[in-house]
Design an enzyme around this catalytic site. Sequence first.
Site, mmCIF file in Angstrom:
data_model
loop_
_atom_site.group_PDB
_atom_site.id
_atom_site.type_symbol
_atom_site.label_atom_id
_atom_site.label_comp_id
_atom_site.label_asym_id
_atom_site.label_seq_id
_atom_site.Cartn_x
_atom_site.Cartn_y
_atom_site.Cartn_z
ATOM 1 C CB SER A 168 -0.888 -0.033 1.245
ATOM 2 O OG SER A 168 -1.710 1.097 1.291
ATOM 3 C CG HIS B 67 -4.428 -1.371 -1.993
ATOM 4 N ND1 HIS B 67 -5.332 -1.236 -0.985
ATOM 5 C CD2 HIS B 67 -5.044 -2.179 -2.905
ATOM 6 C CE1 HIS B 67 -6.405 -1.940 -1.262
ATOM 7 N NE2 HIS B 67 -6.253 -2.517 -2.408
#
Lengths: 341, 341
Positions: free
Chosen positions: A209, A313
């Site tokens: 992420s 992400h």
Amino acid sequence: MTSVESAIPAHLRADRTRPTRKSAAFRPPYPSFSARFAPSVRQVVMAYFGVQHPSETPPPVAEKALARLAGAAGSAHRERARYVDEAGYHTTVEIRYWTDPAEFSAWLADHDFWTAGPASPDAGFFLEVVQPTVRRFETLFSNDRREGIGVAAEGLSGEIREHGYWGGARDRLPLAQTDPLDAAGTVSAGFSGDLVTVVPNGNLCLIRSGQEWTETDGDERRMYLAEVEPVLRAGMDFLRDDGRSVGCYANRYLRVLAEDGGETDKTFGLSWWRSLEDLETWAESHPTHVAIFRAALKYLSTMGPAARLRLYHEVTVAEQGQTRFEYLGCHPGTGLLRAVA
Amino acid sequence: MTSVESAIPAHLRADRTRPTRKSAAFRPPYPSFSARFAPSVRQVVMAYFGVQHPSETPPPVAEKALARLAGAAGSAHRERARYVDEAGYHTTVEIRYWTDPAEFSAWLADHDFWTAGPASPDAGFFLEVVQPTVRRFETLFSNDRREGIGVAAEGLSGEIREHGYWGGARDRLPLAQTDPLDAAGTVSAGFSGDLVTVVPNGNLCLIRSGQEWTETDGDERRMYLAEVEPVLRAGMDFLRDDGRSVGCYANRYLRVLAEDGGETDKTFGLSWWRSLEDLETWAESHPTHVAIFRAALKYLSTMGPAARLRLYHEVTVAEQGQTRFEYLGCHPGTGLLRAVA
């Protein structure tokens, strides 16, 4: 009303036995996109080559291995990042992506030096690999700059429907249309000379992420660095140090490096979880992530559509047979070594 | 591992076509309970008798009606509460609960004065009723003191599984085992003399969400009143004034009254929503509710199991034919009058 499409491409759609959390009427509060791979891509490879050392400067054995890896061409995308881990070890990771496991296997057969040994007293080496089928990972981008496995894709989707709510990652995962993706089995370790290998439980979950603040300036840059980043870092530190209490086996918070080895304005969290459900539960209800979410909401509502922070992400839920974890001379808190009971 | 049971009682369980969000392995982070009704209870009645007036002191027409209502025995549970609405009108609400719609109909036939008219220039009267089948509402209590429709139940469940995460209310609703509970149709109004009646869209959603701080003292009481309540109030004000932007037709933040008309240490929010999904989306992602959630998390983590604040809620998703909305001489911002396009 803005037209939106499913994050799941047409060739991976199935009759759902597990409905999405939001109805067809739901419209996300801001646009996001997913990477689109050629339908011929059936399985990808995400390989993390790490080297750790107590000294800030890489010792010669690390320098030499990193140079050799740098010279080994042949993947769809590669990048380097570094972090200091929970034991204070400086760690450099080269990430390699392939869109064909056979290509990766052939490449690795020619370049199997990373964890071949013998172990060095100066540096530990690890190789962590997941090879998910395309039904077992999903990507999300706030903009048109692809990162990670997304760089190896053909392009981006249009605006997608399944994001902007808790549970969105699950709703974007093709296999979750019909499978709860629950954790299965246990984590085990094997020993062969200096090498420790780990076989994780089934449906192990990986999230990368990331955020990039290259284009921010003035108030936006100050707000990101002073108000958002410290809250993000506190959450990353919690997962790194105490993550096992919530199902997180390991967490790293990395700074992406430029070609010349200098730091870029890009970071990402990289964490291994017992299951997607554990990741979901932490994200939606743990004080450390609620604080991150609140800081991000405040930032985005202050900046509005003019925000130049970039977010992305990728989430993978892997079968046991789609993973490879090797640790050579690493300290016992490294990566999935911590997951072995 | 603590033993938990489903919030859905055995006689209302169905083969799910819509799985719960959490797996069987999930354990909530703290205990909660649901009201258990006798299996013979098939449908309940929640009736809100409201009277509004610009003056702080109720005018004679309001006093007289409230006295007459007070003298009308015959429901399973009753209570009074008051609030000042978005137009500055002082409003008293008497809430009545029944566990049999036929009993309510008979009672109302004998006591139909509330909205019978004619309208008064001094006070407006409204009656808002939902009569959900037991598959269409759920209750949640942090402790063993029942409130609202729960007072009319036989008792409480043991610790339940489906709470402590976003989407728990849906997972506790029996009908949501097989039905998405999406909003259907539109809101319409009818006029008959001074009386305005509203027929809402299908799957209109009502939440009553309450808190009681009677037993708190010292630091806990100060923390609730100084740090939690103002954040809760800000969220209630947002829904009251701007809720329509997120699917909330009307919101009231009420103080429960004692028998003698004085204020108790109990408040609750009462809001009408276009759909359960709209309520869920606000709760899990809107800055005003994320702030409430964060304040509550901080409070509960500071106090731990010693916390003496009591929390509960009840959520109903009603069919069109299970509702009754009548407004006599009310200002146009009252209740579901605001929902009429």
